[in-house]
Design an enzyme around this catalytic site. Sequence first.
Site, PDB file in Angstrom:
ATOM      1  N   SER A 144       0.830  -1.215   0.000  1.00 26.16           N
ATOM      2  CA  SER A 144       0.000   0.000   0.000  1.00 26.16           C
ATOM      3  C   SER A 144       0.860   1.258   0.000  1.00 26.16           C
ATOM      4  CB  SER A 144      -0.893   0.026   1.242  1.00 26.16           C
ATOM      5  OG  SER A 144      -1.768  -1.069   1.224  1.00 26.16           O
ATOM      6  N   ARG A 310     -34.861 -24.987  -8.303  1.00 24.39           N
ATOM      7  CA  ARG A 310     -34.895 -25.622  -6.992  1.00 24.39           C
ATOM      8  C   ARG A 310     -36.255 -25.427  -6.327  1.00 24.39           C
ATOM      9  NH1 ARG A 310     -32.182 -29.659  -4.638  1.00 24.39           N
ATOM     10  NH2 ARG A 310     -31.822 -29.348  -2.408  1.00 24.39           N
ATOM     11  N   GLU A 424      -4.369  -3.935  -6.606  1.00 24.15           N
ATOM     12  CA  GLU A 424      -4.634  -2.621  -7.207  1.00 24.15           C
ATOM     13  C   GLU A 424      -5.116  -1.639  -6.139  1.00 24.15           C
ATOM     14  OE1 GLU A 424      -3.483  -3.138 -10.429  1.00 24.15           O
ATOM     15  OE2 GLU A 424      -3.211  -1.038  -9.953  1.00 24.15           O
TER      16      GLU A 424
HETATM   17  C1  LIG Z   1      -4.727  -6.378 -15.121  1.00 23.63           C
HETATM   18  C2  LIG Z   1      -5.464  -6.691 -13.916  1.00 23.63           C
HETATM   19  C3  LIG Z   1      -4.747  -7.497 -12.847  1.00 23.63           C
HETATM   20  C4  LIG Z   1      -4.323  -6.641 -11.744  1.00 23.63           C
HETATM   21  C5  LIG Z   1      -3.454  -7.374 -10.767  1.00 23.63           C
HETATM   22  C6  LIG Z   1      -3.076  -6.522  -9.608  1.00 23.63           C
HETATM   23  C7  LIG Z   1      -1.882  -5.613  -9.898  1.00 23.63           C
HETATM   24  C8  LIG Z   1      -1.461  -4.803  -8.698  1.00 23.63           C
HETATM   25  O1  LIG Z   1      -1.927  -4.981  -7.617  1.00 23.63           O
HETATM   26  S1  LIG Z   1      -0.278  -3.634  -8.993  1.00 23.63           S
HETATM   27  C9  LIG Z   1       0.055  -2.856  -7.443  1.00 23.63           C
HETATM   28  C10 LIG Z   1      -1.057  -1.951  -7.010  1.00 23.63           C
HETATM   29  N1  LIG Z   1      -0.671  -1.235  -5.832  1.00 23.63           N
HETATM   30  C11 LIG Z   1      -1.430  -0.346  -5.269  1.00 23.63           C
HETATM   31  O2  LIG Z   1      -2.540  -0.096  -5.712  1.00 23.63           O
HETATM   32  C12 LIG Z   1      -0.858   0.383  -4.100  1.00 23.63           C
HETATM   33  C13 LIG Z   1      -1.871   1.196  -3.366  1.00 23.63           C
HETATM   34  N2  LIG Z   1      -1.282   2.438  -2.881  1.00 23.63           N
HETATM   35  C14 LIG Z   1      -1.394   3.629  -3.584  1.00 23.63           C
HETATM   36  O3  LIG Z   1      -1.981   3.699  -4.633  1.00 23.63           O
HETATM   37  C15 LIG Z   1      -0.814   4.915  -3.075  1.00 23.63           C
HETATM   38  O4  LIG Z   1       0.463   4.860  -2.851  1.00 23.63           O
HETATM   39  C16 LIG Z   1      -1.657   5.604  -2.034  1.00 23.63           C
HETATM   40  C17 LIG Z   1      -2.624   6.348  -2.895  1.00 23.63           C
HETATM   41  C18 LIG Z   1      -2.410   4.683  -1.121  1.00 23.63           C
HETATM   42  C19 LIG Z   1      -0.891   6.527  -1.114  1.00 23.63           C
HETATM   43  O5  LIG Z   1       0.086   7.227  -1.819  1.00 23.63           O
HETATM   44  P1  LIG Z   1       0.899   8.447  -1.206  1.00 23.63           P
HETATM   45  O6  LIG Z   1       1.877   8.892  -2.221  1.00 23.63           O
HETATM   46  O7  LIG Z   1       1.361   8.097   0.151  1.00 23.63           O
HETATM   47  O8  LIG Z   1      -0.285   9.393  -1.250  1.00 23.63           O
HETATM   48  P2  LIG Z   1      -0.848  10.539  -0.380  1.00 23.63           P
HETATM   49  O9  LIG Z   1       0.188  11.253   0.409  1.00 23.63           O
HETATM   50  O10 LIG Z   1      -2.051   9.991   0.290  1.00 23.63           O
HETATM   51  O11 LIG Z   1      -1.251  11.390  -1.630  1.00 23.63           O
HETATM   52  C20 LIG Z   1      -0.436  12.291  -2.296  1.00 23.63           C
HETATM   53  C21 LIG Z   1      -1.286  12.985  -3.334  1.00 23.63           C
HETATM   54  O12 LIG Z   1      -1.367  12.145  -4.495  1.00 23.63           O
HETATM   55  C22 LIG Z   1      -2.710  11.907  -4.832  1.00 23.63           C
HETATM   56  N3  LIG Z   1      -2.771  10.579  -5.427  1.00 23.63           N
HETATM   57  C23 LIG Z   1      -2.521   9.394  -4.823  1.00 23.63           C
HETATM   58  N4  LIG Z   1      -2.670   8.404  -5.713  1.00 23.63           N
HETATM   59  C24 LIG Z   1      -2.989   8.975  -6.883  1.00 23.63           C
HETATM   60  C25 LIG Z   1      -3.263   8.462  -8.173  1.00 23.63           C
HETATM   61  N5  LIG Z   1      -3.242   7.140  -8.434  1.00 23.63           N
HETATM   62  N6  LIG Z   1      -3.560   9.330  -9.163  1.00 23.63           N
HETATM   63  C26 LIG Z   1      -3.616  10.657  -8.911  1.00 23.63           C
HETATM   64  N7  LIG Z   1      -3.364  11.200  -7.716  1.00 23.63           N
HETATM   65  C27 LIG Z   1      -3.060  10.368  -6.716  1.00 23.63           C
HETATM   66  C28 LIG Z   1      -3.455  12.064  -3.535  1.00 23.63           C
HETATM   67  O13 LIG Z   1      -4.813  12.331  -3.767  1.00 23.63           O
HETATM   68  C29 LIG Z   1      -2.724  13.217  -2.892  1.00 23.63           C
HETATM   69  O14 LIG Z   1      -3.181  14.382  -3.484  1.00 23.63           O
HETATM   70  P3  LIG Z   1      -3.184  15.768  -2.647  1.00 23.63           P
HETATM   71  O15 LIG Z   1      -1.776  16.012  -2.241  1.00 23.63           O
HETATM   72  O16 LIG Z   1      -3.742  16.743  -3.608  1.00 23.63           O
HETATM   73  O17 LIG Z   1      -4.084  15.530  -1.470  1.00 23.63           O
HETATM   74  C1  LIG Z   2      -3.541 -11.863  -6.378  1.00 23.83           C
HETATM   75  C2  LIG Z   2      -2.669 -10.670  -6.256  1.00 23.83           C
HETATM   76  C3  LIG Z   2      -2.052 -10.154  -7.384  1.00 23.83           C
HETATM   77  C4  LIG Z   2      -1.191  -9.066  -7.281  1.00 23.83           C
HETATM   78  N1  LIG Z   2      -0.544  -8.616  -8.393  1.00 23.83           N
HETATM   79  C5  LIG Z   2       0.362  -7.619  -8.274  1.00 23.83           C
HETATM   80  C6  LIG Z   2       1.114  -7.181  -9.401  1.00 23.83           C
HETATM   81  O1  LIG Z   2       0.934  -7.663 -10.524  1.00 23.83           O
HETATM   82  N2  LIG Z   2       2.044  -6.228  -9.222  1.00 23.83           N
HETATM   83  C7  LIG Z   2       2.281  -5.657  -8.011  1.00 23.83           C
HETATM   84  O2  LIG Z   2       3.139  -4.787  -7.923  1.00 23.83           O
HETATM   85  N3  LIG Z   2       1.552  -6.022  -6.932  1.00 23.83           N
HETATM   86  C8  LIG Z   2       0.627  -6.991  -7.028  1.00 23.83           C
HETATM   87  N4  LIG Z   2      -0.113  -7.379  -5.944  1.00 23.83           N
HETATM   88  C9  LIG Z   2       0.127  -6.728  -4.663  1.00 23.83           C
HETATM   89  C10 LIG Z   2      -1.042  -5.831  -4.247  1.00 23.83           C
HETATM   90  O3  LIG Z   2      -1.114  -4.709  -5.041  1.00 23.83           O
HETATM   91  C11 LIG Z   2      -0.884  -5.475  -2.773  1.00 23.83           C
HETATM   92  O4  LIG Z   2      -0.999  -6.650  -2.017  1.00 23.83           O
HETATM   93  C12 LIG Z   2      -1.941  -4.460  -2.381  1.00 23.83           C
HETATM   94  O5  LIG Z   2      -1.655  -3.196  -2.932  1.00 23.83           O
HETATM   95  C13 LIG Z   2      -2.116  -4.348  -0.855  1.00 23.83           C
HETATM   96  O6  LIG Z   2      -0.932  -4.008  -0.260  1.00 23.83           O
HETATM   97  P1  LIG Z   2      -0.321  -4.813   0.982  1.00 23.83           P
HETATM   98  O7  LIG Z   2      -0.249  -6.235   0.597  1.00 23.83           O
HETATM   99  O8  LIG Z   2       0.901  -4.095   1.342  1.00 23.83           O
HETATM  100  O9  LIG Z   2      -1.392  -4.677   2.120  1.00 23.83           O
HETATM  101  P2  LIG Z   2      -1.180  -3.909   3.498  1.00 23.83           P
HETATM  102  O10 LIG Z   2      -1.097  -2.451   3.211  1.00 23.83           O
HETATM  103  O11 LIG Z   2      -0.081  -4.509   4.274  1.00 23.83           O
HETATM  104  O12 LIG Z   2      -2.570  -4.210   4.173  1.00 23.83           O
HETATM  105  C14 LIG Z   2      -2.747  -4.996   5.345  1.00 23.83           C
HETATM  106  C15 LIG Z   2      -3.872  -4.379   6.195  1.00 23.83           C
HETATM  107  O13 LIG Z   2      -3.467  -3.092   6.654  1.00 23.83           O
HETATM  108  C16 LIG Z   2      -4.471  -2.128   6.377  1.00 23.83           C
HETATM  109  N5  LIG Z   2      -3.823  -0.830   6.111  1.00 23.83           N
HETATM  110  C17 LIG Z   2      -2.687  -0.594   5.414  1.00 23.83           C
HETATM  111  N6  LIG Z   2      -2.407   0.712   5.376  1.00 23.83           N
HETATM  112  C18 LIG Z   2      -3.382   1.334   6.052  1.00 23.83           C
HETATM  113  C19 LIG Z   2      -3.669   2.696   6.350  1.00 23.83           C
HETATM  114  N7  LIG Z   2      -2.895   3.700   5.920  1.00 23.83           N
HETATM  115  N8  LIG Z   2      -4.771   2.980   7.076  1.00 23.83           N
HETATM  116  C20 LIG Z   2      -5.597   1.998   7.488  1.00 23.83           C
HETATM  117  N9  LIG Z   2      -5.379   0.681   7.222  1.00 23.83           N
HETATM  118  C21 LIG Z   2      -4.292   0.357   6.521  1.00 23.83           C
HETATM  119  C22 LIG Z   2      -5.196  -2.661   5.146  1.00 23.83           C
HETATM  120  O14 LIG Z   2      -6.530  -2.156   5.075  1.00 23.83           O
HETATM  121  C23 LIG Z   2      -5.175  -4.168   5.403  1.00 23.83           C
HETATM  122  O15 LIG Z   2      -6.266  -4.495   6.225  1.00 23.83           O
HETATM  123  C24 LIG Z   2      -0.980  -8.463  -6.028  1.00 23.83           C
HETATM  124  C25 LIG Z   2      -1.629  -8.966  -4.890  1.00 23.83           C
HETATM  125  C26 LIG Z   2      -2.471 -10.046  -4.996  1.00 23.83           C
HETATM  126  C27 LIG Z   2      -3.137 -10.586  -3.777  1.00 23.83           C
END
Ligand SMILES: CCCCCCCC(=O)SCCNC(=O)CCNC(=O)[C@H](O)C(C)(C)COP(=O)(O)OP(=O)(O)OC[C@H]1O[C@@H](n2cnc3c(N)ncnc32)[C@H](O)[C@@H]1OP(=O)(O)O
Ligand SMILES: Cc1cc2nc3c(=O)[nH]c(=O)nc-3n(C[C@H](O)[C@H](O)[C@H](O)COP(=O)(O)OP(=O)(O)OC[C@H]3O[C@@H](n4cnc5c(N)ncnc54)[C@H](O)[C@@H]3O)c2cc1C
Length: 664
Positions: A144, A310, A424
Amino acid sequence: MEALDYHAEERRKAEFNLDEMKIVWAGSRRNYELSDRVARLVASDPVFRKDNRTMLTRKDLFKDTLRKAAHAWKRIIDLRLSEEEANMLRSYVDQPAFTDLHWGMFIPAIKGQGTSEQHEKWLPMAYKMQIIGCYAQTELGHGSNVQGLETTATFDPQTDEFDLHSPTLTSSKWWPGGLGKVSTHAVVYARLITGGQDHGVHGFIVQLRGLDDHLPLPGITVGDIGMKFGSGAYNSMDNGLLRFDHVRIPRNQMLMRVSQVTREGKFVQSDVPRQLVYGTMVYVRQTIVSDASCALARAVCIATRYSAVRRQFGSQNGGPEIQVIDYKTQQSRLFPLLASAYAFRFVGEWLKWLYTDVTQRLQANDFSTLPEAHACTAGLKSMTTSVTADAIEECRKLCGGHGYLSNSGLPELFAVYIPTCTYEGDNVVLLLQVARFLMKTVSQLGSGKKPVGTTAYMGRAEHLMQCRCEVEMAQDWLKPSTILEAFEARAVRMSIACAKSLGKFSNPEDGFAELSPDLVEVAIAHCQLIVVSKFLEKLQQDIPGKGVKRQLEILCNVYALHLLHKHLGDFVATGCITPNQGALANEQLRLLYAQVRPNAIALVDAFNYTDHYLGSILGCYDGNVYQKLYQEAWKDPLNDTVVPDGYLEYLRPILKQHIRTARL
Ligand SMILES: CCCCCCCC(=O)SCCNC(=O)CCNC(=O)[C@H](O)C(C)(C)COP(=O)(O)OP(=O)(O)OC[C@H]1O[C@@H](n2cnc3c(N)ncnc32)[C@H](O)[C@@H]1OP(=O)(O)O
Ligand SMILES: Cc1cc2nc3c(=O)[nH]c(=O)nc-3n(C[C@H](O)[C@H](O)[C@H](O)COP(=O)(O)OP(=O)(O)OC[C@H]3O[C@@H](n4cnc5c(N)ncnc54)[C@H](O)[C@@H]3O)c2cc1C
């Protein structure tokens, strides 16, 4: 001879034009025709069989996935399918695979964050699949908190290269799909370091494996992270781990649309906002909302068709028992989910439009709508996936015992679907992003800055804070303006109440942390309002076909009123409605369920899912459930022999001992 159809009578009851409803569901006649053709193509191809996959070992399942992906690619080339058709084909194959990440994240990351030179170099190879890529962001220690990633990319001006390194165990990349065994390349997110200074996380294109021998390149450790939840399911995907031991890549492999590093090692931040580094996630979150409607529709289709077949209790004079779909409790659990599938479909369509709009604006260097696009994609991804995951489990329960059988299709659908709540972006973490956006909007209300887009209703806060709901009879709840105002008033009142509570803290961040459970509720109220309002907007369109619009109005009302019933506490506590008006909403909801009932089977037929895609005996089109369940049972490998393996070693000795002790 005409094929047997156990649902024929149900289908005759429908009060609307099914063909036109199929077009509404697909989005357009063209989409309907394309998806229908591609779904049939996949369903009729023996390579895409999937009825046996929960029985396969992990290795066999993975090889089967490679075979299907290769065959899909061959069909795409041979039939010269467009990009849109190719995407449809892959989704109808319905088996998570490395291709999801290649097409869904690797290519979009390069397109969104690369320069035009980088596009020219990498995209043609990626489009032809001469290279296969993944999206390597998450690490063992951080997912995250993207800013907390530890992998480093240190610029070396002497060689004009970056040195990629994994300094700690927790910096190991962990989870990226397609990484474990397949990808030749990855977009890797790492901390950019130039001249000893840390510039935060950026994306880099890194080759992982040799293009001739598929072996990891020097300095790279890569592998699969192991089995995941459920049998079959997401185990077809090679989610991987990756470590770098001072791996060198040329400077021009940093994705440089957002920031650049010059030949001298100078870091240059362009006018493009830094948040664009997160752009691929915004794109994928938007696609996940549309996918939620598909997964929900699948589960609902299975549960609805089975509920009509059913029968339990109520037989009179030896006549048939009652179809379980006629029980009011079954309807009150099932029909809101059916309505939600349609609601998510339409909000998904709208979100796609919003995303296209924001992309065009970004290309013209207009970044004004980016915060709203982030909030909408994050919030709707979170809300729709949480509802869908719970709904799949509810549909399993709606199917009673048979829902627990693997061949109901529901256990595997659940196992594949639930990580959507985590990947995501964890759903709670994303709702907190929405809450931040809302609190910021509220704080600017007095400043003269008019809220726009999905927060435009906050501009009417003065009215919404004191308006009174005028419902006096159950049917008053059918007025769109009444429903909309109730949802707007609830959202704005919850937002402002939270903002006031936040104001009592001397440190806003402390307040935000303390009030985060309430803030999550505020974000959900806002997201539900968006879905309701987009459904109502859809109904403003010209919708042809006998009875189609009428059915959609019924579903829209079911969607809104079931939410109102579920969150009655919010609506009453904020003074938006009285407890009596809440009771009237519930009364209206019951009347609406009765109107959905005769149309239920046709409403799920409108999804136009093939039996192959549904993958469920309980949901099969003809409803011949019992015969199919019976036949299928005999195909289980346990039934290959009458006496099971292990009888002689383990069962017989116990049984014999039992006889001996009985004789004593
Ligand atoms: C193809 C399908 C299959 C998919 C398989 C799965 C693939 C994956 O999982 S890939 C990995 C995905 N990972 C994630 O989604 C990680 C989740 N975490 C995040 O997105 C971020 O880091 C997040 C948003 C929680 C926190 O980021 P951080 O930089 O600490 O943000 P924060 O300080 O809260 O925000 C900074 C600013 O950026 C903005 N911001 C954050 N994210 C975004 C974004 N995505 N776009 C635009 N602005 C954004 C905030 O709104 C904030 O704006 P402001 O300063 O105006 O208030
Ligand atoms: C099937 C699968 C496929 C994936 N594919 C990809 C991929 O292709 N590429 C890639 O890069 N990643 C991938 N990921 C990783 C995925 O994006 C992360 O697992 C996801 O973003 C969640 O992050 P984390 O695992 O660090 O969860 P954590 O952040 O460790 O979450 C654990 C708990 O903490 C809580 N928590 C965390 N932060 C906060 C906060 N600030 N406030 C309150 N609660 C909080 C959450 O709600 C959750 O309950 C995949 C994951 C899965 C399961």
